[in-house]
Design a protein around this motif. Structure first.
Motif, PDB file in Angstrom:
ATOM      1  N   ARG A 198     -18.212  44.990  31.425  1.00  0.00           N
ATOM      2  CA  ARG A 198     -18.420  45.348  29.916  1.00  0.00           C
ATOM      3  C   ARG A 198     -19.216  46.505  29.718  1.00  0.00           C
ATOM      4  O   ARG A 198     -18.975  46.983  28.680  1.00  0.00           O
ATOM      5  N   THR A 249     -16.754  49.302  29.654  1.00  0.00           N
ATOM      6  CA  THR A 249     -15.817  49.315  28.366  1.00  0.00           C
ATOM      7  C   THR A 249     -16.810  49.751  27.232  1.00  0.00           C
ATOM      8  O   THR A 249     -16.150  50.506  26.295  1.00  0.00           O
ATOM      9  N   HIS A 258     -15.517  49.657  41.935  1.00  0.00           N
ATOM     10  CA  HIS A 258     -15.657  48.853  40.700  1.00  0.00           C
ATOM     11  C   HIS A 258     -17.035  48.162  40.587  1.00  0.00           C
ATOM     12  O   HIS A 258     -17.277  47.448  39.801  1.00  0.00           O
ATOM     13  N   ARG A 288     -12.529  49.711  33.176  1.00  0.00           N
ATOM     14  CA  ARG A 288     -12.652  48.764  32.060  1.00  0.00           C
ATOM     15  C   ARG A 288     -12.693  47.339  32.180  1.00  0.00           C
ATOM     16  O   ARG A 288     -13.514  46.541  31.870  1.00  0.00           O
ATOM     17  N   SER A 289     -11.361  46.790  32.823  1.00  0.00           N
ATOM     18  CA  SER A 289     -11.373  45.239  32.843  1.00  0.00           C
ATOM     19  C   SER A 289     -12.225  44.553  33.549  1.00  0.00           C
ATOM     20  O   SER A 289     -12.648  43.430  33.455  1.00  0.00           O
ATOM     21  N   GLY A 290     -13.111  45.236  34.674  1.00  0.00           N
ATOM     22  CA  GLY A 290     -14.157  44.705  35.407  1.00  0.00           C
ATOM     23  C   GLY A 290     -15.605  44.860  34.813  1.00  0.00           C
ATOM     24  O   GLY A 290     -16.435  44.174  35.573  1.00  0.00           O
TER      25      GLY A 290
END
Length: 366
Positions: free
Chosen positions: A59, A62, A315, A55-57
């Motif tokens: 959008r 997410t 990622h 998620r953090s890398g």
């Protein structure tokens, strides 16, 4: 909801009691629509868990993660509620409740605790049957919901009452971790919604026009999810914290409960509209969704601890697609009949020795 044999050559496997009718009708054919829906919902659950480290890398990931979390557990819970309508707390139903929910809860709560001691290097982590770990919250919730089914079947307006209780829960940060009651209460309206549904309601969502409308609805939902990524805390969809714990004013909790219920219910309708009505290659796997649900957590947790998300390419777009496909394949394999036979001792033990025979059984035996 468990009766007909699978289409494959595999011999039939006695289904789990957790998400099916407490009292199956002998000879009644299974509706492939519901088995298909359960399988597709559990695939979304596994995919959602596989996206957590990504998620953090991204959008986009997410946004998809938010959309999936708005849908998968509400869909699974609505179906569980629908097939709990006949629960009357009869002796056979109580036995199925204990062997199909309580025993797996104890087994997997213990197993997950021991597993995380190893993966997270926490040898002193205590086993607590009152504080559900990871995926076991659903079993604790289903136990509570099903026990309260006779109440919801007798009150005049069950869904508004369940919504009111869920709204009040968001104002109560003092609700403790015992049996993950915050989540139990906040997800309660979806279970009660399932209890309130009738077969004709599912016929409505299968209409061609509903299926056609589901396409733009999902597209709009995805666009809104993408827009909301930097603006909205998707933790609301976990339904496991009060408004205060999420850093929001108290008044926002009840409003979010209603808004999220409306959004998730709409997405569930769209999801069900797309579910195939005929038998498919994965229909038989719908009988093993609880196996896939509880077992895939070990792979999901282990993957993060074992560094499977470490390579940089994971990622990127190719890695995200690979993770998605692998998650779907793993949970599919875990729903298969051989896995269900191997783990039936923990998921569906007979345990006849633990129960007294009721009057009806004694009459039949005489």
């Amino acid at each position: 909801m468990r009766a007909s044999p699978p289409a494959s050559a595999e011999p039939p496997v006695r289904p789990s009691a957790a998400v099916d009718a407490p009292e199956p009708v002998p000879g009644k054919q299974r509706d492939p629509f519901f088995d298909n829906a359960k399988y597709l919902a559990i695939v979304l659950v596994a995919i959602g868990h596989s996206w957590e480290p990504l998620r953090s890398g991204s959008r986009s990931v997410t946004a998809l993660y938010t959309l999936v979390y708005a849908l998968h557990m509400p869909a699974f819970i609505v179906i569980s509620g629908y097939f709990s309508r006949s629960f009357r707390a009869t002796p056979p139903q109580i036995r199925r409740l204990l062997t199909g929910i309580v025993v797996p809860y104890v087994v997997f709560e213990t197993a997950y605790t021991l597993f995380t001691r190893w993966t997270d290097h926490q040898p002193g982590r205590a086993i607590s049957l009152l504080d559900p770990l990871y995926l076991t919250w659903f079993l604790a919730a289903l136990f509570v919901w099903r026990l309260t089914t006779p109440i919801w079947n007798h009150v005049r307006h069950p869904l508004p009452l369940a919504l009111a209780i869920a709204m009040l829960a968001t104002l109560s940060p003092s609700i403790g971790n015992d049996l993950d009651l915050q989540r139990v209460v906040q997800f309660l309206p979806y279970f009660v919604l399932g209890l309130s549904l009738k077969p004709e309601h599912f016929q409505l969502v299968r209409r061609p026009e509903v299926r056609q409308l589901a396409v733009p609805v999902f597209m709009c939902a995805l666009a809104v999810a993408y827009w909301s990524v930097p603006r909205f805390d998707y933790s609301w969809f976990f339904h496991n914290a009060s408004a205060e714990q999420l850093g929001a004013p108290d008044w926002e909790g009840p409003l979010m409960t209603l808004a999220l219920f409306a959004v998730s219910t709409l997405l569930v309708v769209c999801f069900l509209a797309w579910v195939p009505r005929r038998r498919t290659w994965f229909t038989a796997l719908g009988a093993g969704t609880l196996y896939g649900y509880l077992l895939h957590g070990f792979v999901a947790q282990g993957a993060k601890s074992w560094g499977w998300y470490g390579p940089s390419w994971i990622h990127g777009p190719l890695g995200e697609i690979t993770v998605t496909v692998v998650a779907a394949a793993v949970v599919t394999a875990l729903c298969a009949p051989p896995v269900r036979r191997a783990f039936r001792f923990a998921m569906e033990p007979e345990m006849r020795w633990a129960f007294r025979r009721d009057a009806a059984e004694l009459t039949r035996a005489s």
